[in-house]
Design a protein around this motif. Structure first.
Motif, PDB file in Angstrom:
ATOM      1  N   ILE A 100       0.843  -1.188   0.000  1.00  0.00           N
ATOM      2  CA  ILE A 100       0.000   0.000   0.000  1.00  0.00           C
ATOM      3  C   ILE A 100       0.885   1.248   0.000  1.00  0.00           C
ATOM      4  O   ILE A 100       1.973   1.242   0.582  1.00  0.00           O
ATOM      5  CB  ILE A 100      -0.926   0.003   1.250  1.00  0.00           C
ATOM      6  N   ILE A 101       0.443   2.284  -0.685  1.00  0.00           N
ATOM      7  CA  ILE A 101       1.112   3.591  -0.622  1.00  0.00           C
ATOM      8  C   ILE A 101       0.426   4.419   0.442  1.00  0.00           C
ATOM      9  O   ILE A 101      -0.783   4.664   0.379  1.00  0.00           O
ATOM     10  CB  ILE A 101       1.035   4.330  -1.982  1.00  0.00           C
ATOM     11  N   MET A 102       1.194   4.848   1.437  1.00  0.00           N
ATOM     12  CA  MET A 102       0.705   5.777   2.464  1.00  0.00           C
ATOM     13  C   MET A 102       1.734   6.890   2.545  1.00  0.00           C
ATOM     14  O   MET A 102       2.618   6.884   3.390  1.00  0.00           O
ATOM     15  CB  MET A 102       0.545   5.052   3.806  1.00  0.00           C
ATOM     16  N   ILE A 115      -3.702   2.915 -10.425  1.00  0.00           N
ATOM     17  CA  ILE A 115      -3.934   2.223  -9.157  1.00  0.00           C
ATOM     18  C   ILE A 115      -5.313   2.603  -8.619  1.00  0.00           C
ATOM     19  O   ILE A 115      -5.944   3.536  -9.106  1.00  0.00           O
ATOM     20  CB  ILE A 115      -2.852   2.570  -8.097  1.00  0.00           C
ATOM     21  N   ASN A 116      -5.763   1.884  -7.611  1.00  0.00           N
ATOM     22  CA  ASN A 116      -7.010   2.215  -6.925  1.00  0.00           C
ATOM     23  C   ASN A 116      -6.701   2.950  -5.628  1.00  0.00           C
ATOM     24  O   ASN A 116      -5.595   2.854  -5.083  1.00  0.00           O
ATOM     25  CB  ASN A 116      -7.823   0.962  -6.632  1.00  0.00           C
ATOM     26  N   PRO A 222      -7.537  15.888  -2.155  1.00  0.00           N
ATOM     27  CA  PRO A 222      -7.846  14.782  -1.240  1.00  0.00           C
ATOM     28  C   PRO A 222      -6.706  13.769  -1.242  1.00  0.00           C
ATOM     29  O   PRO A 222      -6.329  13.252  -2.297  1.00  0.00           O
ATOM     30  CB  PRO A 222      -9.127  14.191  -1.832  1.00  0.00           C
ATOM     31  N   LEU A 223      -6.140  13.511  -0.077  1.00  0.00           N
ATOM     32  CA  LEU A 223      -5.069  12.522   0.031  1.00  0.00           C
ATOM     33  C   LEU A 223      -5.678  11.159   0.377  1.00  0.00           C
ATOM     34  O   LEU A 223      -6.582  11.065   1.210  1.00  0.00           O
ATOM     35  CB  LEU A 223      -4.059  12.925   1.105  1.00  0.00           C
ATOM     36  N   ALA A 224      -5.160  10.110  -0.262  1.00  0.00           N
ATOM     37  CA  ALA A 224      -5.738   8.781  -0.057  1.00  0.00           C
ATOM     38  C   ALA A 224      -4.662   7.711  -0.167  1.00  0.00           C
ATOM     39  O   ALA A 224      -3.589   7.934  -0.724  1.00  0.00           O
ATOM     40  CB  ALA A 224      -6.848   8.520  -1.083  1.00  0.00           C
ATOM     41  N   TRP A 225      -4.960   6.538   0.368  1.00  0.00           N
ATOM     42  CA  TRP A 225      -4.044   5.398   0.312  1.00  0.00           C
ATOM     43  C   TRP A 225      -4.220   4.682  -1.026  1.00  0.00           C
ATOM     44  O   TRP A 225      -5.341   4.427  -1.470  1.00  0.00           O
ATOM     45  CB  TRP A 225      -4.324   4.428   1.450  1.00  0.00           C
ATOM     46  N   GLY A 226      -3.106   4.359  -1.669  1.00  0.00           N
ATOM     47  CA  GLY A 226      -3.148   3.704  -2.962  1.00  0.00           C
ATOM     48  C   GLY A 226      -2.876   2.218  -2.875  1.00  0.00           C
ATOM     49  O   GLY A 226      -1.991   1.781  -2.129  1.00  0.00           O
TER      50      GLY A 226
END
Length: 269
Positions: A100-102, A115-116, A222-226
């Protein structure tokens, strides 16, 4: 008797097919792979205050790191941080270098093609770090859209995109890291640095005699996990995890530590 035997054979074949499908889903789900492995591998690019940074002991700390720690705890696994250069962070996720990208990544349509994303966990925007000498001349990012100004940002980021799109008349330079761009402004070598508000706010507080922060964001970020595509199971879990920590006070506690206090700045290099 033949009909019963045929029916039993059909039921057994169907059951076997379902079991095989279930096994395939289990093996394909990143969440289940993490549980089986006993380790959650988190990809990030340390250097984005206050989301991920390196302290005096060489340890990567920050808002995203604390959230990742809670995430691993909720899964019942260990946490492994994989520090990755920003320009290669999406390819590294896709090729399974981590789960996961955080890393304070803005959810964009372009990135979403690769990516989602889980639901956004925080919303920020681009702001302006301005050299002190322009205090009375520049009141808004719009004032910088002029050939007499040199504006910089970090290559490959939404700051880069915003600069090119909204300040097209200004001279532009792009740097490999946030620190490289911001220090150029602090040293009066360029006029302004365009980047995410949280980083700019912290950097301005560290250089009050050299910089002015125009802290009204002029973009929506908006920042989100990829995560990798084709994994709704993992996205579902992440969204529910976010809802849980936002509801039980965990998120607010971590947010307060990194965004409402400056004590952590004393621990940095």
């Amino acid at each position: 008797m033949k009909k019963i035997t045929a029916m039993l054979a059909f039921v057994l074949a169907f059951s076997s097919s379902l079991f095989a499908s279930y096994n395939d889903i289990w093996e394909q789900s990143t969440l289940n792979q993490v549980i089986d492995r006993g380790v959650l591998r988190v990809g990030l690019d340390a250097g984005y205050m206050p989301f991920e940074m390196t302290n005096k002991q060489g340890k990567i700390v920050g808002f995203d790191v604390d959230i990742a720690r809670q995430m691993a705890k909720a899964m019942g696994v260990e946490l492994e941080i994989v520090n990755t250069a920003w320009d290669g962070i999406i390819p590294a996720l896709v090729t399974d270098k981590f789960d996961i990208i955080m890393s304070g990544m803005t959810l964009t349509s372009e990135r979403n093609l690769q990516i989602n994303f889980a639901n956004p966990y925080i919303v920020v925007g681009q702001s302006v770090l301005l050299r002190k000498g322009l205090k009375d001349k520049v009141k808004s990012y719009k004032d910088l859209n002029d050939p007499k100004y040199t504006v910089v940002s970090r290559l490959g980021t939404t700051g880069d995109i915003a600069t090119k799109r909204m300040l097209s008349k200004a001279k532009q330079r792009m740097y490999e890291t946030e620190a490289d761009g911001a220090i150029e402004v602090a040293n009066n070598k360029v006029d302004a640095f365009i980047y995410d508000l949280p980083f700019n706010a912290v950097y301005a507080s560290q250089h009050p005699d050299q910089l002015i922060h125009l802290d009204t964001p002029f973009t929506y970020e908006p920042l989100a996990w990829g995560v990798r595509k084709g994994d709704p199971d993992f996205v579902n879990w992440l969204n529910n995890f976010l809802t849980q920590i936002q509801g039980d006070g965990t998120y607010d506690k971590i947010y307060g530590k990194w965004f409402e206090s400056s004590e952590w700045q004393k621990t940095l290099k």
